[in-house]
Motif scaffolding. Structure first.
Motif, mmCIF file in Angstrom:
data_model
loop_
_atom_site.group_PDB
_atom_site.id
_atom_site.type_symbol
_atom_site.label_atom_id
_atom_site.label_comp_id
_atom_site.label_asym_id
_atom_site.label_seq_id
_atom_site.Cartn_x
_atom_site.Cartn_y
_atom_site.Cartn_z
ATOM 1 N N ASP A 140 43.726 48.177 40.567
ATOM 2 C CA ASP A 140 42.788 47.573 40.270
ATOM 3 C C ASP A 140 41.526 48.345 40.307
ATOM 4 O O ASP A 140 40.162 48.279 39.356
ATOM 5 C CB ASP A 140 42.551 46.648 41.659
ATOM 6 N N ARG A 141 41.568 49.262 40.917
ATOM 7 C CA ARG A 141 40.121 50.284 40.888
ATOM 8 C C ARG A 141 39.929 51.455 40.018
ATOM 9 O O ARG A 141 39.207 52.378 39.077
ATOM 10 C CB ARG A 141 40.038 50.472 42.335
ATOM 11 N N PRO A 144 39.258 49.440 35.221
ATOM 12 C CA PRO A 144 38.165 49.054 35.509
ATOM 13 C C PRO A 144 37.391 49.696 34.202
ATOM 14 O O PRO A 144 36.356 49.697 33.361
ATOM 15 C CB PRO A 144 37.319 48.707 36.357
ATOM 16 N N HIS A 168 39.579 40.799 40.445
ATOM 17 C CA HIS A 168 39.366 42.440 40.731
ATOM 18 C C HIS A 168 40.777 42.741 39.943
ATOM 19 O O HIS A 168 40.579 44.073 40.120
ATOM 20 C CB HIS A 168 38.908 42.723 41.815
ATOM 21 N N SER A 170 43.998 44.161 38.051
ATOM 22 C CA SER A 170 44.319 44.487 37.262
ATOM 23 C C SER A 170 45.182 43.242 36.065
ATOM 24 O O SER A 170 45.937 42.705 36.624
ATOM 25 C CB SER A 170 45.158 45.812 37.049
#
Length: 186
Positions: A140-141, A144, A168, A170
Motif C-alpha cells: 500500500d505504501r 501509489p 489506502h 492497493s
C-alpha cells in the motif's frame, strides 16, 4: 473439495484473513498454470523488469518467470518507517520474519522507476482488484508512486465478489489465477 463459505463483505479483515488462510490451505498447488498465464500477459504487455515475490507456503510460486524476465525481489524494512526495497531476484537468500526468502539487508537496491510490472501477492482479491493483504501495508505504501502494470496473483477460489476496503488499500489492474488472467473492472 468443500470450501468454507465466505464471510460477509462488511466482516472485519481479520475474519477474511482467517477464511483465506483456511481456504488456501485446502487448495492444490497449480503454480505452473498461474506462471504460464502470467508469462503470456507480461509478454503481451511488453514487460521486461518485474517485481515478483518469493512465495510463502500456499501462495502461487512465480519463480519460473525468471527464465523470461528480469525479476526483482522485495525486502521488508521496518525502520525508520515500514517500506519495501527492491533487489535482484537471485539475492533473495535469507528467510524473512514472514517466512519467504528475501535479499539480505546490504543487497544493492533497484529503483521502482525501472520496473515495468508488479506481481502483487495476497490472501485474496475481489473482482474489483481490491487486495486482502497480510496487514503490514508494505505494498500500500509502495504502489501509489507506480505507474506500470499491477497484477494481483492468487488462486481462483480466493477471488470473491467483494472484500472490505479502505481508501489506502492497493488495487490490482489485472488478476492472475490458475484459470487465466483478466483485467479488473472497478
Amino acid at each position: 473439495m468443500t470450501l468454507s463459505p465466505t464471510p460477509a463483505p462488511d466482516a472485519p479483515k481479520t475474519e477474511w484473513r482467517s477464511w483465506a488462510r483456511a481456504t488456501r490451505g485446502a487448495l492444490p498447488d497449480r503454480s505452473a498454470e498461474v506462471t504460464a498465464h502470467l508469462r503470456g500477459l507480461l509478454h503481451a504487455q511488453g514487460a521486461r523488469r518485474v517485481l515478483a515475490y518469493r512465495a510463502l507456503p500456499g501462495e502461487p510460486d512465480v519463480s519460473g518467470l525468471a527464465e523470461d524476465f528480469t525479476l526483482l525481489a522485495p525486502r521488508a524494512r521496518f525502520r525508520p518507517t515500514p517500506r519495501l526495497t527492491l533487489h535482484a531476484w537471485d539475492t533473495a537468500t535469507e528467510p524473512s520474519r514472514f517466512g519467504a526468502l528475501q535479499p539480505p539487508v546490504n543487497a544493492p537496491e533497484e529503483a521502482l522507476a525501472t520496473v515495468d510490472a508488479v506481481l502483487l501477492p495476497a490472501l485474496a482479491y475481489d473482482r474489483r482488484g481490491v487486495r486482502l493483504g497480510y496487514g503490514g501495508g508494505f505494498y500500500d505504501r509502495l504502489l501509489p508512486d507506480f505507474g506500470g502494470l499491477v497484477v494481483g496473483v492468487t488462486w481462483a477460489p480466493l477471488v470473491v465478489p467483494e472484500l472490505p476496503s479502505e481508501a489506502h488499500d492497493s488495487r490490482a489492474g489485472w488478476l492472475a489465477t490458475e484459470e487465466g488472467v483478466a483485467r479488473v473492472r472497478p
